[in-house]
Design a protein around this motif. Structure first.
Motif, mmCIF file in Angstrom:
data_model
loop_
_atom_site.group_PDB
_atom_site.id
_atom_site.type_symbol
_atom_site.label_atom_id
_atom_site.label_comp_id
_atom_site.label_asym_id
_atom_site.label_seq_id
_atom_site.Cartn_x
_atom_site.Cartn_y
_atom_site.Cartn_z
ATOM 1 N N LYS A 196 1.203 -1.901 6.472
ATOM 2 C CA LYS A 196 1.710 -0.577 6.138
ATOM 3 C C LYS A 196 1.930 0.201 7.437
ATOM 4 O O LYS A 196 1.048 0.226 8.304
ATOM 5 C CB LYS A 196 0.698 0.146 5.240
ATOM 6 C CG LYS A 196 0.983 1.632 4.986
ATOM 7 C CD LYS A 196 2.173 1.843 4.100
ATOM 8 C CE LYS A 196 2.302 3.325 3.706
ATOM 9 N NZ LYS A 196 3.562 3.601 2.992
ATOM 10 N N ASP A 197 3.114 0.818 7.559
ATOM 11 C CA ASP A 197 3.437 1.593 8.760
ATOM 12 C C ASP A 197 3.257 0.770 10.037
ATOM 13 O O ASP A 197 2.808 1.270 11.070
ATOM 14 C CB ASP A 197 2.578 2.859 8.835
ATOM 15 C CG ASP A 197 2.846 3.815 7.679
ATOM 16 O OD1 ASP A 197 4.011 3.895 7.246
ATOM 17 O OD2 ASP A 197 1.885 4.449 7.213
ATOM 18 N N SER A 210 11.341 1.710 2.017
ATOM 19 C CA SER A 210 11.025 3.103 1.705
ATOM 20 C C SER A 210 9.535 3.401 1.819
ATOM 21 O O SER A 210 9.132 4.557 1.989
ATOM 22 C CB SER A 210 11.504 3.456 0.300
ATOM 23 O OG SER A 210 10.839 2.663 -0.682
ATOM 24 N N ARG A 211 8.709 2.371 1.734
ATOM 25 C CA ARG A 211 7.255 2.542 1.865
ATOM 26 C C ARG A 211 6.736 2.003 3.197
ATOM 27 O O ARG A 211 5.538 2.012 3.426
ATOM 28 C CB ARG A 211 6.522 1.827 0.717
ATOM 29 C CG ARG A 211 6.866 2.321 -0.685
ATOM 30 C CD ARG A 211 6.629 3.812 -0.844
ATOM 31 N NE ARG A 211 6.627 4.211 -2.238
ATOM 32 C CZ ARG A 211 7.713 4.548 -2.937
ATOM 33 N NH1 ARG A 211 8.909 4.510 -2.353
ATOM 34 N NH2 ARG A 211 7.613 4.919 -4.196
ATOM 35 N N LEU A 267 -1.331 2.623 -2.253
ATOM 36 C CA LEU A 267 -0.946 3.198 -0.963
ATOM 37 C C LEU A 267 -0.117 4.467 -1.126
ATOM 38 O O LEU A 267 -0.048 5.283 -0.205
ATOM 39 C CB LEU A 267 -0.150 2.147 -0.170
ATOM 40 C CG LEU A 267 -0.967 0.937 0.278
ATOM 41 C CD1 LEU A 267 -0.097 -0.056 1.032
ATOM 42 C CD2 LEU A 267 -2.161 1.345 1.125
ATOM 43 N N ASP A 268 0.478 4.661 -2.298
ATOM 44 C CA ASP A 268 1.162 5.929 -2.583
ATOM 45 C C ASP A 268 0.169 7.019 -2.987
ATOM 46 O O ASP A 268 0.560 8.178 -3.173
ATOM 47 C CB ASP A 268 2.186 5.739 -3.712
ATOM 48 C CG ASP A 268 3.489 5.143 -3.206
ATOM 49 O OD1 ASP A 268 3.634 4.989 -1.970
ATOM 50 O OD2 ASP A 268 4.360 4.837 -4.035
ATOM 51 N N GLY A 269 -1.107 6.610 -3.195
ATOM 52 C CA GLY A 269 -2.114 7.579 -3.581
ATOM 53 C C GLY A 269 -2.024 8.005 -5.026
ATOM 54 O O GLY A 269 -2.463 9.096 -5.386
ATOM 55 N N ILE A 270 -1.489 7.139 -5.856
ATOM 56 C CA ILE A 270 -1.361 7.449 -7.276
ATOM 57 C C ILE A 270 -2.618 6.985 -8.003
ATOM 58 O O ILE A 270 -2.977 5.797 -7.954
ATOM 59 C CB ILE A 270 -0.125 6.782 -7.896
ATOM 60 C CG1 ILE A 270 1.153 7.265 -7.173
ATOM 61 C CG2 ILE A 270 -0.021 7.075 -9.389
ATOM 62 C CD1 ILE A 270 2.401 6.537 -7.613
ATOM 63 N N VAL A 294 1.480 -0.939 -4.012
ATOM 64 C CA VAL A 294 2.335 0.248 -3.827
ATOM 65 C C VAL A 294 1.679 1.477 -4.420
ATOM 66 O O VAL A 294 1.630 2.552 -3.796
ATOM 67 C CB VAL A 294 3.723 0.019 -4.468
ATOM 68 C CG1 VAL A 294 4.518 1.329 -4.507
ATOM 69 C CG2 VAL A 294 4.492 -1.057 -3.713
ATOM 70 N N LYS A 295 1.151 1.325 -5.612
ATOM 71 C CA LYS A 295 0.538 2.460 -6.299
ATOM 72 C C LYS A 295 -0.651 3.001 -5.529
ATOM 73 O O LYS A 295 -0.797 4.228 -5.342
ATOM 74 C CB LYS A 295 0.110 2.022 -7.701
ATOM 75 C CG LYS A 295 -0.400 3.151 -8.594
ATOM 76 C CD LYS A 295 -0.690 2.627 -9.988
ATOM 77 C CE LYS A 295 -1.143 3.740 -10.906
ATOM 78 N NZ LYS A 295 -1.421 3.241 -12.282
ATOM 79 N N PRO A 328 9.488 -0.199 -5.930
ATOM 80 C CA PRO A 328 10.659 0.591 -5.516
ATOM 81 C C PRO A 328 11.940 -0.232 -5.518
ATOM 82 O O PRO A 328 11.936 -1.444 -5.264
ATOM 83 C CB PRO A 328 10.287 1.050 -4.104
ATOM 84 C CG PRO A 328 8.789 1.082 -4.110
ATOM 85 C CD PRO A 328 8.377 -0.089 -4.968
#
Length: 463
Positions: free
Chosen positions: A172-173, A428-429, A458-461, A455-456, A409
Motif C-alpha cells: 500500500k502506498d 486508485s488505492r 485499508l479504506d477504513g470501512i 480494500v475495505k 474498485p
C-alpha cells in the motif's frame, strides 16, 4: 488336475509375456501422454530444486502428483545435482525425459537424443541492481510489521488465503504492509507465475518499443505467414489474444498447450505452424502459443541471440531490483514468455507496483509513456474482460460486475496464472495484492473476496 495346472501355467506364461511386450512397447514407443507427463515432471522438479532450493521428493509429491493427472502419481524422478539435471519417467524409466538447469536461464526439457552441451549458455548478467539491504521494500527488502489487526486477520484466515497458499503480499502506498507465507516457503522462495509471465512478457515488449526496436502494429511477422491471411496478424493482435490462430489451451491431456510446453523443443515454431481458425482480430481466444510467438518476435527484433537472452534482466528485472526473477527458455533458445517466470512474492509485488506507477521506476521511464494505459485498454474482441497488454480486467473466472459487487474498485486489473497465482493492481488505492499458491481450479477458490476485504480494511470501512 494335471490339465488344470497346465492351463494355469500356460495362462501365467502368456500374461508375463504380454506384460513384457507391453513394457517393451511403452519403452520403445511411449504414447504422447506418458512423454508429456514425464516432461512435465522433470521440468517442475528441476526448476523447483535448482531455482527455488526445494526438496525433490516434496516437489514431486506436492506439485506434480497431488493435484495432477492420475498418470503423474506413478512418475518417478532422479536428480543429478552435479550435472544439474532431473530425469523423470513412468516408474522411472518409461517415456523418460530429462530437464537441465543452466545459470541465468532456469530449466529446459531436453529434446530426445540431444545433450545439454548443445544448449546455449549465457554468462550471468551484471546489470541487476541488488534489492536486498537495510532499506524498506521496494528499494530494499526491509518490511515494517503490520499494525492493523483487521488486515492481519484477513491474511491469517484460511478461507481468505485459500487452500495451498504459499505467499501473500499486500503493498500500500509503495510499501509492504503485510505478508504471509505457507509452510516451507518464505520471502526468499522463487515461485512460478505460470501465465502471470505473459504480462511480464508484454512489459518486455514495451522496453523494445521504447528503444525503437519494434512497434505494436508490426505485421508480416513470420516468413511462412506471407502467403496467407496470417500476414495480417499484428503484434497487437497477438497481445490481445485475437490473432485468429488455431490453438487448444485445455490442460489435463495431450493438447496444443501441453504438447508445446512439454514435448516441443521449438515452442514458437510449433505455434507458428498453426492455421487461422478465425478472421484476424475477430475472435478472442486465450492462447499460450500466441505469447510464445511474441517472445520469438521480440527476441529476433534485437538481431542478437545472446543479447536477447540477457535483455529481460538488463532492461526490466535489473532496473526494478527483481533479483530473483528467472525467465526460462525452450531448447531452441526462445524465452517461454507464456509460462515460465520464477520470482519471489516480493518481486512479483515489485512488478505489480511498477505497473501501478505506469512503467516508471525511481523516476526513470522504463516503458514508453502511456504504454501501461494501453496495456489496460480492453482488447477489442474480448468483450471487456482482457487488456491489450496480456492482463485481465476482472478476477479469475469471474466478471467485472461480480468484482464490483464485492467492492473491488473499477480500475483494478489482474495478472492471473494457473493454479491460483494472482497479482491485483488497484491504482486508485495505490494497492498491490499478491497471492501465490498451488490451488487447482477444481478447489473453487477465488481471491476476489480476499482482495475486497483488504480494500475495505485499508479504506477504513467498518463492518
Amino acid at each position: 488336475m494335471r490339465l488344470i495346472w497346465r492351463l494355469v501355467k500356460g495362462l501365467a506364461i502368456f500374461m508375463v509375456a504380454a506384460i513384457a511386450v507391453l513394457i517393451g512397447w511403452l519403452y520403445v514407443a511411449p504414447p504422447e501422454l506418458i512423454r508429456v507427463g514425464a516432461g512435465y515432471s522433470a521440468k517442475i522438479v528441476c526448476s523447483n530444486v535448482f531455482l527455488a532450493g526445494r526438496d525433490a521428493g516434496q516437489v514431486l509429491a506436492d506439485d506434480v502428483q497431488a493435484p495432477g493427472h492420475p498418470l503423474l502419481k506413478i512418475m518417478r524422478v532422479s536428480v543429478d545435482r552435479d550435472r544439474k539435471m532431473v530425469s523423470a519417467g513412468l516408474f522411472g524409466f518409461l517415456g523418460e525425459r530429462t530437464a537441465v538447469a543452466r545459470d541465468g536461464l532456469g530449466c529446459t526439457v531436453l529434446p530426445e537424443g540431444v545433450s545439454a552441451d548443445s544448449l546455449e549458455q549465457v554468462p550471468p548478467a551484471s546489470t541487476a541492481q541488488a534489492a536486498s539491504g537495510s532499506g524498506l521494500w521496494p528499494d530494499g527488502d526491509g518490511v515494517a510489521p503490520s499494525e492493523n489487526p483487521k488486515l492481519t486477520a484477513i491474511l491469517d484466515d484460511p478461507a481468505m488465503a485459500g487452500p495451498g497458499m504459499r505467499a501473500m503480499v499486500v503493498a500500500k502506498d509503495g510499501k509492504i504492509v503485510a505478508e504471509r507465507y505457507g509452510p516451507g516457503f518464505s520471502e526468499n522462495t522463487p515461485l512460478l507465475g505460470w501465465s502471470m509471465t505473459k504480462t511480464v512478457n508484454a512489459a518486455i515488449i514495451g522496453t523494445l518499443v521504447k528503444d525503437g526496436k519494434m512497434k505494436v502494429d508490426d505485421k508480416r511477422l513470420f516468413g511462412d505467414w506471407q502467403a496467407d491471411g496470417r500476414a495480417n496478424i499484428s503484434v497487437a493482435d497477438l497481445m490481445g489474444m485475437s490473432s485468429g490462430l488455431e490453438f487448444n489451451e485445455d490442460y489435463g491431456d495431450v493438447t496444443d498447450v501441453t504438447r508445446m510446453l512439454f514435448l516441443e523443443p521449438d515452442m514458437a515454431g510449433f505455434a507458428e505452424a498453426k492455421p487461422l481458425a478465425h478472421p484476424v482480430g475477430s475472435d478472442f481466444s486465450y492462447s499460450s502459443g500466441t505469447t510464445l510467438l511474441l517472445s520469438w518476435v521480440w527476441q529476433h527484433a534485437l538481431g542478437d541471440g545472446a543479447a536477447a537472452l540477457t535483455w529481460p534482466r538488463a532492461k526490466l528485472f535489473g532496473p526494478l531490483g527483481m533479483d530473483s526473477a528467472v525467465l526460462e527458455t525452450d531448447a531452441a533458445g526462445t524465452l517461454v514468455g507464456s509460462s515460465y517466470l520464477y520470482a519471489t512474492a516480493r518481486d512479483w509485488a515489485r512488478f505489480g507496483q511498477f505497473l501501478l506507477q505506469d512503467g516508471v521506476w525511481k523516476g526513470e521511464a522504463v516503458l514508453p509513456e502511456g504504454f501501461v494505459a494501453w496495456m489496460r485498454q480492453p482488447a477489442p474482441a474480448s468483450s471487456g474482460t482482457y487488456g491489450r497488454g496480456q492482463l485481465w480486467l476482472r478476477g479469475p473466472s469471474g466478471t467485472r460486475e461480480e468484482d464490483a459487487a464485492l467492492g473491488i474498485p473499477g480500475d483494478a486489473f489482474w495478472i492471473n496464472g494457473h493454479d491460483g497465482q494472482t497479482v491485483t493492481v488497484i491504482p486508485s488505492r495505490k494497492l498491490v495484492v499478491v497471492r501465490m499458491g498451488l490451488t487447482p481450479d477444481k478447489l473453487g477458490y477465488r481471491p476476489q473476496k480476499m482482495v475486497a476485504a483488504v480494500v475495505k480494511v485499508l479504506d477504513g470501512i467498518d463492518d
